[in-house]
Design a protein around this motif. Structure first.
Motif, PDB file in Angstrom:
ATOM      1  N   PHE A  98       0.842  -1.203   0.000  1.00  0.00           N
ATOM      2  CA  PHE A  98       0.000   0.000   0.000  1.00  0.00           C
ATOM      3  C   PHE A  98       0.872   1.246   0.000  1.00  0.00           C
ATOM      4  N   SER A  99       0.239   2.344  -0.416  1.00  0.00           N
ATOM      5  CA  SER A  99       0.927   3.631  -0.425  1.00  0.00           C
ATOM      6  C   SER A  99       0.422   4.447   0.747  1.00  0.00           C
ATOM      7  N   THR A 100       1.285   5.297   1.293  1.00  0.00           N
ATOM      8  CA  THR A 100       0.830   6.201   2.344  1.00  0.00           C
ATOM      9  C   THR A 100       1.090   7.640   1.913  1.00  0.00           C
TER      10      THR A 100
ATOM     11  N   GLU B 173      -1.292  13.293   0.114  1.00  0.00           N
ATOM     12  CA  GLU B 173      -1.273  13.945  -1.199  1.00  0.00           C
ATOM     13  C   GLU B 173      -1.655  13.000  -2.337  1.00  0.00           C
ATOM     14  N   LEU B 174      -1.800  11.711  -2.046  1.00  0.00           N
ATOM     15  CA  LEU B 174      -1.925  10.722  -3.122  1.00  0.00           C
ATOM     16  C   LEU B 174      -3.361  10.554  -3.604  1.00  0.00           C
ATOM     17  N   ARG B 175      -3.522  10.507  -4.898  1.00  0.00           N
ATOM     18  CA  ARG B 175      -4.822  10.239  -5.516  1.00  0.00           C
ATOM     19  C   ARG B 175      -4.638   9.106  -6.518  1.00  0.00           C
TER      20      ARG B 175
ATOM     21  N   GLN C 108      -1.821  17.867  -4.797  1.00  0.00           N
ATOM     22  CA  GLN C 108      -2.052  16.421  -4.906  1.00  0.00           C
ATOM     23  C   GLN C 108      -1.203  15.820  -6.027  1.00  0.00           C
ATOM     24  N   ILE C 109      -0.888  14.544  -5.913  1.00  0.00           N
ATOM     25  CA  ILE C 109      -0.168  13.833  -6.988  1.00  0.00           C
ATOM     26  C   ILE C 109      -0.812  12.457  -7.188  1.00  0.00           C
ATOM     27  N   HIS C 110      -0.624  11.919  -8.364  1.00  0.00           N
ATOM     28  CA  HIS C 110      -1.113  10.548  -8.585  1.00  0.00           C
ATOM     29  C   HIS C 110      -0.184   9.560  -7.885  1.00  0.00           C
ATOM     30  N   ASP C 111      -0.784   8.513  -7.416  1.00  0.00           N
ATOM     31  CA  ASP C 111      -0.006   7.463  -6.735  1.00  0.00           C
ATOM     32  C   ASP C 111       0.701   6.603  -7.790  1.00  0.00           C
ATOM     33  N   SER C 112       1.988   6.777  -7.955  1.00  0.00           N
ATOM     34  CA  SER C 112       2.711   5.923  -8.922  1.00  0.00           C
ATOM     35  C   SER C 112       3.259   4.665  -8.276  1.00  0.00           C
ATOM     36  N   ASN C 113       3.497   4.723  -6.975  1.00  0.00           N
ATOM     37  CA  ASN C 113       4.245   3.622  -6.356  1.00  0.00           C
ATOM     38  C   ASN C 113       3.526   2.284  -6.419  1.00  0.00           C
ATOM     39  N   ARG C 114       2.193   2.311  -6.344  1.00  0.00           N
ATOM     40  CA  ARG C 114       1.500   1.015  -6.374  1.00  0.00           C
ATOM     41  C   ARG C 114       1.609   0.384  -7.754  1.00  0.00           C
TER      42      ARG C 114
ATOM     43  N   SER D 273       5.048  -1.113   2.407  1.00  0.00           N
ATOM     44  CA  SER D 273       4.414   0.203   2.303  1.00  0.00           C
ATOM     45  C   SER D 273       5.398   1.138   1.641  1.00  0.00           C
ATOM     46  N   THR D 274       4.894   2.211   1.062  1.00  0.00           N
ATOM     47  CA  THR D 274       5.799   3.251   0.556  1.00  0.00           C
ATOM     48  C   THR D 274       5.384   4.576   1.164  1.00  0.00           C
ATOM     49  N   GLY D 275       6.381   5.398   1.467  1.00  0.00           N
ATOM     50  CA  GLY D 275       6.137   6.725   2.048  1.00  0.00           C
ATOM     51  C   GLY D 275       6.058   6.659   3.559  1.00  0.00           C
ATOM     52  N   GLY D 276       6.234   7.817   4.172  1.00  0.00           N
ATOM     53  CA  GLY D 276       6.043   7.939   5.624  1.00  0.00           C
ATOM     54  C   GLY D 276       7.044   7.175   6.461  1.00  0.00           C
ATOM     55  N   ALA D 277       8.198   6.814   5.854  1.00  0.00           N
ATOM     56  CA  ALA D 277       9.163   5.994   6.598  1.00  0.00           C
ATOM     57  C   ALA D 277      10.272   6.829   7.209  1.00  0.00           C
TER      58      ALA D 277
ATOM     59  N   ALA E  87       4.773  13.820   9.236  1.00  0.00           N
ATOM     60  CA  ALA E  87       3.716  12.902   8.786  1.00  0.00           C
ATOM     61  C   ALA E  87       4.264  11.496   8.565  1.00  0.00           C
ATOM     62  N   ASP E  88       5.395  11.172   9.165  1.00  0.00           N
ATOM     63  CA  ASP E  88       6.009   9.859   8.950  1.00  0.00           C
ATOM     64  C   ASP E  88       5.797   8.977  10.186  1.00  0.00           C
ATOM     65  N   PHE E  89       4.890   8.022  10.061  1.00  0.00           N
ATOM     66  CA  PHE E  89       4.493   7.247  11.245  1.00  0.00           C
ATOM     67  C   PHE E  89       4.862   5.768  11.159  1.00  0.00           C
TER      68      PHE E  89
ATOM     69  N   LEU F 168       9.142   1.184   2.736  1.00  0.00           N
ATOM     70  CA  LEU F 168      10.057   1.818   1.775  1.00  0.00           C
ATOM     71  C   LEU F 168       9.825   3.326   1.770  1.00  0.00           C
ATOM     72  N   PRO F 169      10.803   4.093   1.305  1.00  0.00           N
ATOM     73  CA  PRO F 169      10.608   5.544   1.194  1.00  0.00           C
ATOM     74  C   PRO F 169       9.532   5.851   0.149  1.00  0.00           C
ATOM     75  N   GLY F 170       9.099   7.114   0.106  1.00  0.00           N
ATOM     76  CA  GLY F 170       8.003   7.471  -0.800  1.00  0.00           C
ATOM     77  C   GLY F 170       8.433   7.792  -2.208  1.00  0.00           C
ATOM     78  N   ASN F 171       9.641   8.315  -2.371  1.00  0.00           N
ATOM     79  CA  ASN F 171      10.040   8.722  -3.719  1.00  0.00           C
ATOM     80  C   ASN F 171      10.075   7.512  -4.649  1.00  0.00           C
ATOM     81  N   PRO F 172       9.447   7.630  -5.813  1.00  0.00           N
ATOM     82  CA  PRO F 172       9.333   6.450  -6.686  1.00  0.00           C
ATOM     83  C   PRO F 172      10.669   5.779  -7.023  1.00  0.00           C
ATOM     84  N   LEU F 173      11.719   6.562  -7.229  1.00  0.00           N
ATOM     85  CA  LEU F 173      12.992   5.919  -7.585  1.00  0.00           C
ATOM     86  C   LEU F 173      13.592   5.199  -6.392  1.00  0.00           C
TER      87      LEU F 173
HETATM   88  P1  AMP Z   1       7.630  10.441   2.015  1.00  0.00           P
HETATM   89  O1  AMP Z   1       8.618   9.338   2.068  1.00  0.00           O
HETATM   90  O2  AMP Z   1       6.269  10.051   2.447  1.00  0.00           O
HETATM   91  O3  AMP Z   1       8.144  11.656   2.742  1.00  0.00           O
HETATM   92  O4  AMP Z   1       7.516  10.854   0.498  1.00  0.00           O
HETATM   93  C1  AMP Z   1       8.653  11.333  -0.202  1.00  0.00           C
HETATM   94  C2  AMP Z   1       8.241  11.884  -1.558  1.00  0.00           C
HETATM   95  O5  AMP Z   1       7.679  10.840  -2.320  1.00  0.00           O
HETATM   96  C3  AMP Z   1       7.168  12.959  -1.480  1.00  0.00           C
HETATM   97  O6  AMP Z   1       7.440  13.920  -2.483  1.00  0.00           O
HETATM   98  C4  AMP Z   1       5.895  12.209  -1.777  1.00  0.00           C
HETATM   99  O7  AMP Z   1       4.882  13.039  -2.292  1.00  0.00           O
HETATM  100  C5  AMP Z   1       6.381  11.203  -2.778  1.00  0.00           C
HETATM  101  N1  AMP Z   1       5.528  10.024  -2.776  1.00  0.00           N
HETATM  102  C6  AMP Z   1       5.157   9.341  -1.674  1.00  0.00           C
HETATM  103  N2  AMP Z   1       4.358   8.311  -2.015  1.00  0.00           N
HETATM  104  C7  AMP Z   1       4.212   8.371  -3.353  1.00  0.00           C
HETATM  105  C8  AMP Z   1       3.494   7.585  -4.303  1.00  0.00           C
HETATM  106  N3  AMP Z   1       2.762   6.540  -3.901  1.00  0.00           N
HETATM  107  N4  AMP Z   1       3.563   7.919  -5.598  1.00  0.00           N
HETATM  108  C9  AMP Z   1       4.311   8.972  -5.996  1.00  0.00           C
HETATM  109  N5  AMP Z   1       5.022   9.744  -5.157  1.00  0.00           N
HETATM  110  C10 AMP Z   1       4.967   9.460  -3.849  1.00  0.00           C
END
Ligand code: AMP
Ligand code: MG
Length: 589
Positions: free
Chosen positions: A365-367, A370-372, A382-388, A431-435, A440-442, A479-484
């Motif tokens: 799942f993505s966290t 901002e994700l749609r 807002q940004i589209h959720d690419s990570n899933r 999970s991706t993001g919030g790590a 907002a990182d829980f 995992l971290p949120g950045n797609p790369l």
């Molecule tokens: P975070 O690790 O939550 O601080 O996110 C780091 C960066 O990755 C931020 O710019 C987020 O908006 C971006 N990001 C987090 N999740 C996603 C996702 N599912 N798809 C695209 N970008 C994301």
């Protein structure tokens, strides 16, 4: 050898054991312990490290007995050995400055009276040659060996070997066992340390399934498959041509009578007699008594008379029965993740069903507030959720049963509920993001409250904030949120972990040297996986260019890359023209 003024340790092994690969991992591990390491490698060749045309080369060619070339980055000295005498280790170590070097690692010089570690790899089946040498202090092997009191270290665990050297040879204090959380926040884990922790934590699944061959691509064999047949079963022709007996051929050539035909699926029914030949096609059975096949282009044909010139090579162009594999031999070992080629191999041996480890159940799942989902209009911020989509793609193997668990907002309660509901139903949760450590990182906090955290934060880029642990029986990767960063951490850590879970044999990524054609920014500290484009120039030389800006949200850069340029922790900026390590992206057949 009493003149050696810097501690030194020698690594000895048969070629192919992986001495240099181990030292490549060991040197950073020693460095992490604060040791300044030099390396000396014994060569038995008339090696050349300079290049014709370079000024230093020309000076040496002009007769200089030694040439020193120096810049603010490095110095190199080349001494010609006038007498061709074998090099002495103590005089080589004397070239080093004891004020700037704490330890010398030595490859070769197996007879030098300095401490030694002998390397051993089971698959090579080489005997241990130096365990009786009084200077041998340990063996490092990929299997546990009973060495009558001599320590056996893990060949694949460079940090443990570094610890052994530091504590036994250099009298560094023994550190408490690396509890990963305790390393944080002072230091970041290296990739190898993180992988070693994953290896210790992960228990491979034991349940197996019997499945038909047609659905076995990417599944992992739970037991070896034995061949019930010789492959090929029969002696076959490797060409379209004529089968004959070598004893019929004379230096002047021979005219043979065409006695019949053997084509694929339609063998010639009789034995071949002297004076005869038969027409034969590729893959057709070679009749008994025939021992040679001549290409059809090489013969002369006159009705039923076939002329074979004396120059034709005999005992040729026949595939022997059992040449590929013999009956009762192992076709494929347990742990093999099946490729398209493997399916063909199993099919050729008539194997219809195989036993594999069960599929892994993986949820992701993505966290992020901002994700749609795709196909929704975006409001500002807002940004589209690419990570899933990335994870869905990266996990698309038939050995995985994958659940997309959606998007979870940055709300600790909701995230906690989501994680607890999914944990226990999956072998692995991602999970991706919030790590990280933002407001907002829980993810890390929730894992620590409800499960165990094995590590958090790595010395790699992209991918520094990465939580690994377990919760309610599920392994968990935050995992971290950045797609790369998602892609890199998945490839470098999650994928090896999934393979371990399935009991798949370890596959080390292929790393090759290439000339970098771009300047690269890099500060010492973390290992970087920069996006690169690798190609072969017109001379066949490998060259790699940066694929673009190296920020970890730039998916277009990753999309056009075909490799990582892997820059070591201690490495600084790279200037175009330097050699770098490159890890091509994965392709399998
Ligand atoms: P975070 O690790 O939550 O601080 O996110 C780091 C960066 O990755 C931020 O710019 C987020 O908006 C971006 N990001 C987090 N999740 C996603 C996702 N599912 N798809 C695209 N970008 C994301
Ligand atoms: Mg976030």
């Amino acid at each position: 050898m009493s003149s050696i003024n810097i501690p030194a340790i020698c690594f000895i092994a048969a070629s192919g054991t992986g001495k240099t690969s181990l030292l490549e991992q060991l040197i950073p591990a020693l460095q992490k312990r604060g040791l300044r390491v030099a390396a000396i490698k014994r060569s038995h060749h008339d090696f050349e490290i300079d290049q014709p045309g370079k000024d230093s080369f020309r000076l040496r060619a002009a007769g200089a007995k030694a040439v020193i070339i120096a810049s603010k980055y490095r110095k190199a000295a080349i001494f010609e050995s006038a007498d061709k005498a074998e090099p002495e280790l103590d005089s080589l170590i004397a070239l080093l400055d004891a004020k700037t070097i704490d330890l010398v690692v030595v490859e070769g010089f197996k007879h030098a009276p300095i401490p030694k570690i002998e390397l051993h790899r089971k698959a090579l089946e080489n005997p241990l040659l130096h365990i009786k040498d009084p200077y041998t202090v340990a063996v490092a092997s990929d299997v546990a060996l009973d060495l009558a009191g001599l320590p056996c270290l893990d060949l694949n665990n460079a940090p443990a070997i570094a610890e052994f050297i530091a504590t036994t040879l250099l009298n560094q204090p023994v550190e408490p066992p690396a509890d990963l959380c305790s390393i944080e926040p002072q230091g970041l884990l290296t990739l190898e340390q993180a992988l070693a922790h994953i290896k210790t934590a992960v228990q491979p699944v034991r349940q197996t399934r019997q499945i038909p061959l047609a659905s076995a691509l990417d599944r992992v064999l739970a037991e070896p498959v034995i061949s019930g047949l010789n492959l090929p079963q029969d002696r076959q022709s490797a060409m379209d041509g004529y089968a004959f007996m070598a004893s019929d051929l004379t230096p002047a050539g021979v005219d043979l009578i065409l006695a019949g035909t053997s084509s694929a699926g339609h063998p010639y029914a009789d034995l071949l007699k002297s004076g005869q030949c038969i027409r034969i096609m590729t893959g057709a059975v070679v009749p008994e008594h025939a021992d040679s096949v001549v290409m059809q282009e090489q013969v002369g044909i006159n009705g039923k008379h076939i002329h074979i010139p004396g120059t034709v090579k005999t005992l040729n162009n026949i595939r022997q029965s059992g040449e590929d594999i013999k009956r009762d031999e192992i076709l494929l070992n347990a742990g093999k993740q099946l490729t398209a080629c493997d399916l063909g191999l199993l099919a050729s041996a008539g194997v219809a069903e195989i036993t594999v480890t069960r599929k892994l159940k993986i949820g992701f799942f993505s966290t992020g507030d901002e994700l749609r989902p795709v196909a929704t209009e975006l409001a500002t911020g807002q940004i589209h959720d690419s990570n899933r989509y990335i994870l869905g793609g990266l996990l698309a193997e038939s050995c995985h049963e994958v659940n997309d668990l959606g998007i979870v907002p940055d709300n600790p309660k909701t995230l906690e509920q989501h994680l607890l509901a999914a944990a226990g139903n999956h072998d692995v949760l991602i999970s991706t993001g919030g790590a990280s450590v933002g407001d907002a990182d829980f993810v890390h906090e929730i894992l620590s409250n409800h499960g165990t955290t094995q590590f958090w934060k790595l010395a790699i880029k992209p991918g520094k904030p990465l939580v690994f642990g377990s919760i309610k029986g599920s392994y968990f990767f935050g995992l971290p949120g950045n797609p790369l960063a998602v892609i890199t951490t998945f490839q470098q850590l999650v994928k090896p972990a999934l393979k371990m879970l399935m009991g798949a044999a370890e596959l080390k990524p292929l790393r090759i040297r290439a000339t970098c054609t771009s300047d690269l920014k890099k500060s010492p500290g973390r290992r970087e996986f920069q996006r690169g484009i690798l190609h072969q120039d017109e001379n066949g030389e490998l060259r790699v260019a940066s694929a673009g800006k190296q920020e970890s949200h730039l998916l277009t850069v990753m999309s056009r890359a075909n490799c990582y340029i892997v820059l070591a922790e201690e490495c600084g900026p790279v200037t175009a023209g330097e050699q770098v390590w490159v890890e091509p992206f994965d392709t399998r057949i």
